[in-house]
Design an enzyme around this catalytic site. Sequence first.
Site, PDB file in Angstrom:
ATOM      1  N   LYS A 178       0.855  -1.201   0.000  1.00 21.99           N
ATOM      2  CA  LYS A 178       0.000   0.000   0.000  1.00 21.99           C
ATOM      3  C   LYS A 178       0.884   1.242   0.000  1.00 21.99           C
ATOM      4  O   LYS A 178       1.904   1.294   0.715  1.00 21.99           O
ATOM      5  CB  LYS A 178      -0.890  -0.036   1.245  1.00 21.99           C
ATOM      6  CG  LYS A 178      -1.920   1.087   1.325  1.00 21.99           C
ATOM      7  CD  LYS A 178      -2.807   0.906   2.562  1.00 21.99           C
ATOM      8  CE  LYS A 178      -3.914   1.939   2.655  1.00 21.99           C
ATOM      9  NZ  LYS A 178      -4.795   1.735   3.814  1.00 21.99           N
ATOM     10  N   SER A 219      -9.996  -0.735   6.952  1.00 23.60           N
ATOM     11  CA  SER A 219      -9.417  -0.589   5.609  1.00 23.60           C
ATOM     12  C   SER A 219      -8.711  -1.802   5.042  1.00 23.60           C
ATOM     13  O   SER A 219      -8.349  -1.796   3.877  1.00 23.60           O
ATOM     14  CB  SER A 219      -8.450   0.589   5.594  1.00 23.60           C
ATOM     15  OG  SER A 219      -9.176   1.777   5.490  1.00 23.60           O
ATOM     16  N   SER A 256      -9.781   1.775   2.870  1.00 25.03           N
ATOM     17  CA  SER A 256      -8.908   2.569   2.028  1.00 25.03           C
ATOM     18  C   SER A 256      -7.873   1.752   1.262  1.00 25.03           C
ATOM     19  O   SER A 256      -7.300   2.260   0.303  1.00 25.03           O
ATOM     20  CB  SER A 256      -8.177   3.607   2.889  1.00 25.03           C
ATOM     21  OG  SER A 256      -7.298   2.967   3.798  1.00 25.03           O
TER      22      SER A 256
HETATM   23  N1  GLN Z   1     -13.248   4.044   6.270  1.00 21.10           N
HETATM   24  C1  GLN Z   1     -12.637   4.464   7.497  1.00 21.10           C
HETATM   25  C2  GLN Z   1     -12.242   5.909   7.398  1.00 21.10           C
HETATM   26  O1  GLN Z   1     -12.517   6.493   6.409  1.00 21.10           O
HETATM   27  C3  GLN Z   1     -11.462   3.598   7.824  1.00 21.10           C
HETATM   28  C4  GLN Z   1     -10.235   3.919   7.061  1.00 21.10           C
HETATM   29  C5  GLN Z   1      -9.078   3.059   7.434  1.00 21.10           C
HETATM   30  O2  GLN Z   1      -9.222   2.019   8.061  1.00 21.10           O
HETATM   31  N2  GLN Z   1      -7.892   3.540   7.061  1.00 21.10           N
HETATM   32  O3  GLN Z   1     -11.661   6.458   8.273  1.00 21.10           O
END
Ligand code: GLN
Length: 494
Positions: free
Chosen positions: A90, A190, A166
């Site tokens: 990532k 995410s 994400s």
């Molecule tokens: N969807 C969640 C957010 O927008 C989690 C994101 C994540 O786990 N990095 O914060």
Amino acid sequence: MTAPRSPGAATPTELPSAVNPAQLTIAELRAAYASGDLAPADVLASIAAEIDARDPAIGGYLSYDLELALEDAKSADLSLPLGGVPIAVKDLINVKGHPCSCASKFLSGSYTSPYDATVVRKLREAGAIPFGRTNMDEFAMGSSNENSAIRPCRNPRDPERIPGGSSGGSAAVVAADIAIAALGTDTGGSIRQPASHCGIVGLKPSYGRVSRYGLVAFASSLDQCGPMTKTVADAAALLEAIAGPCGHDSTCLETPVPRYLDEIGRDIGGLRIGLPGEYFADGLDAGVRQRVEEAVGTLESLGAEIVPVSLPHTEYAVATYYIIATAEASSNLARFDGVRYGRRADSEDLVSLYGRSRDEGFGDEVKRRILLGTYVLSSGYYDAYYLRAQKVRTLIRKDFEEAFAKVDLLASPVSPVPPFRLGEKLLDPLAMYLADIYTISANLAGICGISVPCGTVETDGSHLPVGLQLLGPPLGEAALIRAAHAFEVGRPTG
Ligand code: GLN
């Protein structure tokens, strides 16, 4: 593709067979190395060719560097647990000499990592080759990958739909067989949510199990790095490699790393699995509910005992998360000042340098989080929001402590809905935040979780993947892997 490319690289025609090696699991690739059927350099070149041919329609990668990877491959020790295995990373995890953009205009094209994150160092020590930087929501803020400032990423199972976020790129490239396995990060879901949406396995380790050193921080009390793979065994192999102490991260635990691969094939007779009623409530898509209930039936038929449990503070989880995560993000992102990293705007004085660099460099969602986070931390509102959220976080953690006093694991959906269409929730941040309802509590409580594919739902002619979430107590990864693998192989298919 914005990749630095290697000129004159080997072509896939040099492979002994027409098989795309990125279709293989880690275990299969290692067997092919051991038998001499494949060699790391050919595998890398072949995956690069697959990426060039197929990734433009997906958008899973932001860059790759075949030349650097081939250099790494020269010294790959194939006797090591991940010897010669390429792992996609990532784009917020530092790999020395590679770009690390966090899918943000702030860093894209202007920042190259000067060092390896601990997870990358550990991957290298296990023989793996970091290969390819995967797309994501900018600074990991989002649930659909639509917040990438570089380009959108699509779900390989249905390109009209989001891959989740994400870590959407990591999930998409593994699902599309243009990566063998990948690393993602999970602050509120995410890893698990994109794994669920793309039909792969994603494991969020317990807080402190894996070092955060070298990950660009979003919310430091919630972030964890973990594997995104085609199988549970591959997730176990990757976790075994990246977990364990780190002198650079004081929150990383000293506890020895168990042999997670030993859990593969163990039976789950007598394992007690709790079903939190709050995770099967209104708002859960009927098709998703059906798949998850069938999955629970399978676990029961494999010998697990299913026990109803309650996590009474679940309804406060989304609000609590979006106070704590934004507060920490507003502080962590203060380092992007136009002086030290990446983009620097033209300006006459220091204050406007900060302001303009941040205005030009950050996208809308990142700005929204910084504003929210700064507000909840401001002196007049600190007690009303941040302090109160910390207290509720304790209540949420206690809910899990009480549940895990009765059961070994919990089972639930990962996402209340199947992957939605690109653009569908973009104008409604609240609807997007609510999609995290079943994943964020695990981060608030510091526990571990995994998403395992449990079938598909048919929507408008598409067969969309559904993930079963299993949650375990802090450092409960071994039982999580045992149950997830038993389910993976024991599940009726078709
Ligand atoms: N969807 C969640 C957010 O927008 C989690 C994101 C994540 O786990 N990095 O914060």
